[in-house]
Design an enzyme around this catalytic site. Structure first.
Site, PDB file in Angstrom:
ATOM      1  N   LEU A 150       0.822  -1.223   0.000  1.00  0.00           N
ATOM      2  CA  LEU A 150       0.000   0.000   0.000  1.00  0.00           C
ATOM      3  C   LEU A 150       0.852   1.268   0.000  1.00  0.00           C
ATOM      4  O   LEU A 150       0.488   2.263  -0.630  1.00  0.00           O
ATOM      5  CB  LEU A 150      -0.936   0.017   1.222  1.00  0.00           C
ATOM      6  CG  LEU A 150      -2.036  -1.048   1.248  1.00  0.00           C
ATOM      7  CD1 LEU A 150      -2.803  -0.979   2.573  1.00  0.00           C
ATOM      8  CD2 LEU A 150      -3.008  -0.866   0.063  1.00  0.00           C
ATOM      9  N   HIS A 151       1.997   1.245   0.675  1.00  0.00           N
ATOM     10  CA  HIS A 151       2.796   2.474   0.810  1.00  0.00           C
ATOM     11  C   HIS A 151       3.355   2.997  -0.514  1.00  0.00           C
ATOM     12  O   HIS A 151       3.858   4.104  -0.566  1.00  0.00           O
ATOM     13  CB  HIS A 151       3.910   2.315   1.859  1.00  0.00           C
ATOM     14  CG  HIS A 151       4.815   1.140   1.689  1.00  0.00           C
ATOM     15  ND1 HIS A 151       4.926   0.136   2.629  1.00  0.00           N
ATOM     16  CD2 HIS A 151       5.682   0.797   0.708  1.00  0.00           C
ATOM     17  CE1 HIS A 151       5.822  -0.758   2.231  1.00  0.00           C
ATOM     18  NE2 HIS A 151       6.294  -0.380   1.068  1.00  0.00           N
ATOM     19  N   HIS A 152       3.264   2.181  -1.569  1.00  0.00           N
ATOM     20  CA  HIS A 152       3.743   2.672  -2.869  1.00  0.00           C
ATOM     21  C   HIS A 152       2.764   3.609  -3.570  1.00  0.00           C
ATOM     22  O   HIS A 152       3.111   4.207  -4.590  1.00  0.00           O
ATOM     23  CB  HIS A 152       4.023   1.491  -3.809  1.00  0.00           C
ATOM     24  CG  HIS A 152       5.171   0.637  -3.356  1.00  0.00           C
ATOM     25  ND1 HIS A 152       5.012  -0.478  -2.569  1.00  0.00           N
ATOM     26  CD2 HIS A 152       6.501   0.758  -3.557  1.00  0.00           C
ATOM     27  CE1 HIS A 152       6.197  -1.014  -2.316  1.00  0.00           C
ATOM     28  NE2 HIS A 152       7.118  -0.282  -2.899  1.00  0.00           N
ATOM     29  N   ASP A 190       3.445   6.721   0.419  1.00  0.00           N
ATOM     30  CA  ASP A 190       3.633   7.316   1.745  1.00  0.00           C
ATOM     31  C   ASP A 190       3.609   6.211   2.806  1.00  0.00           C
ATOM     32  O   ASP A 190       3.161   5.100   2.535  1.00  0.00           O
ATOM     33  CB  ASP A 190       2.494   8.309   2.022  1.00  0.00           C
ATOM     34  CG  ASP A 190       2.902   9.438   2.960  1.00  0.00           C
ATOM     35  OD1 ASP A 190       3.938   9.296   3.649  1.00  0.00           O
ATOM     36  OD2 ASP A 190       2.184  10.446   2.999  1.00  0.00           O
TER      37      ASP A 190
END
Lengths: 342, 342
Positions: free
Chosen positions: A249-251, A306
């Site tokens: 998900l952080h990408h 993020d």
């Protein structure tokens, strides 16, 4: 003014932190050279001199002496007379014979592509709020295999913890989807914990070859199916009892995460569950250190990725139709598990 | 295994040091972006939010938020609510309004050329015991001007200390030669201390333009003469009362240093003196930290340069025909003065 990097910095006025940061990539270079030349393994239990280590690693004695002295200054080695030895931490994490060896991560973390991404023009991604990152790198570029291979050593214990967590649930998952599987370790640990589980692993084809090899080594290859392609585009079917979403998900930005979570939700069985693995900073976004700092990693390497707080993740879950989330840290790793409530 | 970079590492087994080193160049990237965008000056005495700083620095709010949070994690900024402030050290060394501003060093220390030199293939220079370094870069390449400009901020106080030292001598030097003058600060401080001294500065022509500008700003331009070229080749004449050799010997091997020192010795007046400036590690070569670590800098950046111990420097002096050396540290800088005895 002082340039001594060993000064105590708390409270007192000193450029020590600044010098440490300005010169930061020298440390990366030294540790990379030492890992590549396998200096720590050569030192091993019995230690060595610059001459003996140069001979063992096929390097110049002069280069080895200077490298090892630098590693002593940095706290990675000890020196007694002209003899170098391992510190307890170097023995555990940098001697290739150690089961907790982490050296392989350097291939990706300090790849020339990564160094350029960060250092060529750091003002640009701050100004723009993101970068093209490695998005222009094609799916079969070897950098992705280096990534998957390098990250495996970092997440091994987290993958075991995740499987142990699922093993406590009342119902055993049978159909398991591992999204952006990479090294495959999360899905493979679940396969090991549940002898009847079948794993479907989604990622780029070149990377999935590594996941398949790891599945063979773990003795679960007969229940391991690969599905090459983008998680956003591939048709992975439905009726999954468990969907794994490790470090993915952080990408992306929140909207993109919501889209993916909607697709995941639609492919769950009636009792299916979703577990993501993420670095979760506190709402202040400056603690704990590693998860908070990870946000900068995504700024430099992705267009809009993020490190998401619990509030961000809860918002994604809600917008994707889930009831909410719960999280569980995975100490001593800086990662957390995120459970999406139906 | 833990990846928390804030763990205490002394004694206990932890990968914190390793992770810090592997990720070292992220720190360099962040501090470089912050200096280039002049974030610290924008924060200044009154502080700022991501939004106000983004507006002041013409950067995206998202990029500014992530950068500033990273700088809080790294100890360069404080955060209270959504407001960032300077730490005492950042105020002194990173606010452009401060007389002790060190930010300009980043242009050279973290130039893309330097990052590549260190990170593209660090095993190679360890294996070979040195690198071609920037030797292939032509004398008029802008990187040398960046070098000279960047290093000026680091050595300003050392240059003043050197001049103060010479001012204590019984005889005032008149003819002064400044070898590899760069920013020119050492020679310029001597010129300021001795109103009758004439300075001859040797370095590449492009760099000497900076030295000349600095001499004009210091009001000593009428006694400042530049002599462009290599210190090994140029004919700088004779009868010098004082020869300065600041931060130059470490770029070469001992034999080359001896050759240069012989040339210097031959050009001294009867009472002439030579002062070098160097980082001098102890004979253990692993302390003090900065001078000891500097050896690795030379391994990566030069064919056969090194940080020399007092014993090395004494050997050079003896072989060049000098009577010996004496040294004096320049705290709080990690540099020392080396006096060559006739």
């Amino acid at each position: 003014m002082s340039l001594n990097a060993d000064e105590t910095v708390s409270g007192e006025i000193s450029p020590a932190l600044l010098v440490d940061a300005m010169f930061g990539f020298r440390k990366t270079a030294a540790i990379k050279a030492a890992i590549e030349l396998d200096v720590f393994t050569a030192i091993g239990g019995s230690g060595g001199t610059a001459a003996s280590l140069a001979s063992a690693t096929k390097a110049s004695e002069r280069g080895m002496r200077i490298l090892c002295d630098y590693l002593v200054v940095g706290g990675f080695l000890t020196k007694t007379g002209d003899r170098y030895g391992l510190t307890p931490s170097s023995r555990v994490f940098l001697d290739r014979q150690s089961p907790a060896y982490l050296g392989s991560a350097i291939d990706f973390v300090a790849a020339p592509e990564m160094a350029r991404l960060f250092l060529d023009d750091p003002s640009a991604y701050v100004r723009n709020g993101g970068s093209v990152g490695l998005a222009n790198v094609s799916a079969d570029n070897p950098v992705w295999v280096r990534f998957a291979r390098g990250m495996g050593s970092f997440v091994a214990s987290s993958a075991e913890s995740l499987a142990a967590e699922v093993a406590r649930w009342p119902t055993a998952p049978k159909r398991v989807l591992d999204i952006a599987a990479g090294h495959g370790l999360f899905g493979i640990e679940v396969a090991k914990a549940f002898p009847k589980a079948e794993i479907v692993a989604v990622d780029w084809r070149s990377v999935l070859e590594l996941a398949e090899a790891n599945a063979r080594n773990a003795g679960v290859a007969d229940r391991y199916r690969i599905l090459p392609g983008s998680a956003f585009e591939v048709d992975w079917g439905s009726d999954y009892d468990l969907v794994l979403l490790p470090n993915f998900l952080h990408h992306f930005d929140i909207d993109t995460c919501v889209t993916l979570l909607q697709k995941i939700r639609a492919s769950l069985s009636e009792t299916g569950n979703v577990i993501a693995v993420e670095f979760i900073p506190n709402e202040d976004r400056v603690s704990p250190p590693f998860p908070a700092a990870f946000s900068f990693e995504m700024l430099a390497c992705t267009p809009r990725g993020d490190a998401y707080t619990e509030k961000d993740l809860a918002e994604m879950a809600r917008r994707a139709g889930f009831g909410g989330i719960s999280t569980r840290p995975l100490p001593p790793s800086p990662s957390s598990l995120i459970f999406f409530k139906r």
